[in-house]
Motif scaffolding. Structure first.
Motif, PDB file in Angstrom:
ATOM      1  N   LEU A  11       0.836  -1.214   0.000  1.00  0.00           N
ATOM      2  CA  LEU A  11       0.000   0.000   0.000  1.00  0.00           C
ATOM      3  C   LEU A  11       0.865   1.256   0.000  1.00  0.00           C
ATOM      4  O   LEU A  11       0.591   2.213  -0.736  1.00  0.00           O
ATOM      5  N   ARG A  12       1.897   1.250   0.823  1.00  0.00           N
ATOM      6  CA  ARG A  12       2.785   2.421   0.880  1.00  0.00           C
ATOM      7  C   ARG A  12       3.472   2.637  -0.456  1.00  0.00           C
ATOM      8  O   ARG A  12       3.579   3.773  -0.942  1.00  0.00           O
ATOM      9  N   ARG A  13       3.938   1.555  -1.073  1.00  0.00           N
ATOM     10  CA  ARG A  13       4.596   1.660  -2.374  1.00  0.00           C
ATOM     11  C   ARG A  13       3.643   2.242  -3.422  1.00  0.00           C
ATOM     12  O   ARG A  13       3.999   3.144  -4.172  1.00  0.00           O
ATOM     13  N   ALA A  14       2.395   1.757  -3.427  1.00  0.00           N
ATOM     14  CA  ALA A  14       1.397   2.262  -4.377  1.00  0.00           C
ATOM     15  C   ALA A  14       1.121   3.746  -4.126  1.00  0.00           C
ATOM     16  O   ALA A  14       1.003   4.533  -5.074  1.00  0.00           O
ATOM     17  N   ARG A  15       1.029   4.133  -2.876  1.00  0.00           N
ATOM     18  CA  ARG A  15       0.743   5.531  -2.533  1.00  0.00           C
ATOM     19  C   ARG A  15       1.890   6.446  -2.933  1.00  0.00           C
ATOM     20  O   ARG A  15       1.676   7.508  -3.538  1.00  0.00           O
ATOM     21  N   THR A  16       3.113   6.032  -2.621  1.00  0.00           N
ATOM     22  CA  THR A  16       4.249   6.905  -2.935  1.00  0.00           C
ATOM     23  C   THR A  16       4.518   6.982  -4.436  1.00  0.00           C
ATOM     24  O   THR A  16       4.920   8.041  -4.931  1.00  0.00           O
ATOM     25  N   LEU A  17       4.262   5.899  -5.168  1.00  0.00           N
ATOM     26  CA  LEU A  17       4.416   5.945  -6.622  1.00  0.00           C
ATOM     27  C   LEU A  17       3.442   6.932  -7.257  1.00  0.00           C
ATOM     28  O   LEU A  17       3.739   7.535  -8.289  1.00  0.00           O
ATOM     29  N   ARG A  18       2.290   7.107  -6.622  1.00  0.00           N
ATOM     30  CA  ARG A  18       1.276   8.034  -7.126  1.00  0.00           C
ATOM     31  C   ARG A  18       1.442   9.439  -6.535  1.00  0.00           C
ATOM     32  O   ARG A  18       0.640  10.328  -6.780  1.00  0.00           O
ATOM     33  N   ARG A  19       2.471   9.600  -5.723  1.00  0.00           N
ATOM     34  CA  ARG A  19       2.766  10.881  -5.073  1.00  0.00           C
ATOM     35  C   ARG A  19       1.569  11.429  -4.310  1.00  0.00           C
ATOM     36  O   ARG A  19       1.227  12.616  -4.403  1.00  0.00           O
ATOM     37  N   ARG A  20       0.937  10.525  -3.554  1.00  0.00           N
ATOM     38  CA  ARG A  20      -0.212  10.896  -2.726  1.00  0.00           C
ATOM     39  C   ARG A  20       0.219  10.872  -1.269  1.00  0.00           C
ATOM     40  O   ARG A  20       1.085  10.084  -0.878  1.00  0.00           O
ATOM     41  N   THR A  21      -0.395  11.702  -0.464  1.00  0.00           N
ATOM     42  CA  THR A  21      -0.065  11.754   0.961  1.00  0.00           C
ATOM     43  C   THR A  21      -0.963  10.813   1.752  1.00  0.00           C
ATOM     44  O   THR A  21      -2.042  10.415   1.290  1.00  0.00           O
ATOM     45  N   LEU A  22      -0.508  10.483   2.954  1.00  0.00           N
ATOM     46  CA  LEU A  22      -1.338   9.682   3.860  1.00  0.00           C
ATOM     47  C   LEU A  22      -2.666  10.389   4.117  1.00  0.00           C
ATOM     48  O   LEU A  22      -3.719   9.758   4.126  1.00  0.00           O
ATOM     49  N   ARG A  23      -2.596  11.687   4.331  1.00  0.00           N
ATOM     50  CA  ARG A  23      -3.809  12.461   4.615  1.00  0.00           C
ATOM     51  C   ARG A  23      -4.799  12.379   3.448  1.00  0.00           C
ATOM     52  O   ARG A  23      -5.994  12.181   3.637  1.00  0.00           O
ATOM     53  N   ASP A  24      -4.299  12.507   2.246  1.00  0.00           N
ATOM     54  CA  ASP A  24      -5.136  12.447   1.050  1.00  0.00           C
ATOM     55  C   ASP A  24      -5.849  11.094   0.954  1.00  0.00           C
ATOM     56  O   ASP A  24      -7.059  11.025   0.740  1.00  0.00           O
ATOM     57  N   ILE A  25      -5.097  10.009   1.136  1.00  0.00           N
ATOM     58  CA  ILE A  25      -5.675   8.672   1.034  1.00  0.00           C
ATOM     59  C   ILE A  25      -6.614   8.394   2.203  1.00  0.00           C
ATOM     60  O   ILE A  25      -7.683   7.795   2.023  1.00  0.00           O
ATOM     61  N   SER A  26      -6.259   8.857   3.384  1.00  0.00           N
ATOM     62  CA  SER A  26      -7.129   8.621   4.552  1.00  0.00           C
ATOM     63  C   SER A  26      -8.480   9.308   4.372  1.00  0.00           C
ATOM     64  O   SER A  26      -9.518   8.745   4.721  1.00  0.00           O
ATOM     65  N   ARG A  27      -8.467  10.491   3.798  1.00  0.00           N
ATOM     66  CA  ARG A  27      -9.738  11.182   3.540  1.00  0.00           C
ATOM     67  C   ARG A  27     -10.557  10.461   2.470  1.00  0.00           C
ATOM     68  O   ARG A  27     -11.756  10.253   2.631  1.00  0.00           O
TER      69      ARG A  27
END
Length: 123
Positions: A11-27
């Protein structure tokens, strides 16, 4: 490696590859920032519903994530430890060593038995 750790790193790898923040995904996934962070670090194991929501927020499928996780776990080897052997037999707690030697043999037959002679029980 544990499943929850592999899922978290995927999940972290997918998020960072998309240049998304934890806050963005949590919302987007409607999950608390702290809980999502714990999931990514492999400290919490998400439910299937939560995993689906996080994957949707990341615009990936759960199936794609799990394929990646399976590949990562296959490469990392057994989670039991570096000295894990595939020929070891797990014995339920409380089962005696003598009973383990008898496992897989006809009742009353031990490893030292000859031509059908029963071996005394260690009970």
């Amino acid at each position: 490696m544990l499943l929850r750790e592999a899922i978290g790193s995927g999940l972290r790898r997918a998020r960072t590859l998309r240049r998304r923040t934890l806050r963005d995904i949590s919302r987007a996934a409607r999950v608390s920032l702290g809980y999502l962070s714990e999931v990514e670090r492999g400290r919490k194991e998400p439910s299937s519903e939560l995993l689906a929501a996080i994957c949707e927020a990341l615009d990936i499928t759960v199936a794609d994530l799990l394929v990646e996780v399976a590949a990562e776990m296959a490469v990392s080897g057994p989670a039991v430890g570096a000295g894990a052997r595939t020929d070891e037999v797990l014995v339920p707690i409380g089962q005696r060593h003598a009973e383990l030697r008898l496992a897989g043999r006809p009742a009353g037959m031990g490893s030292g038995a000859k031509s059908g002679t029963p071996v005394a029980s260690a009970a």
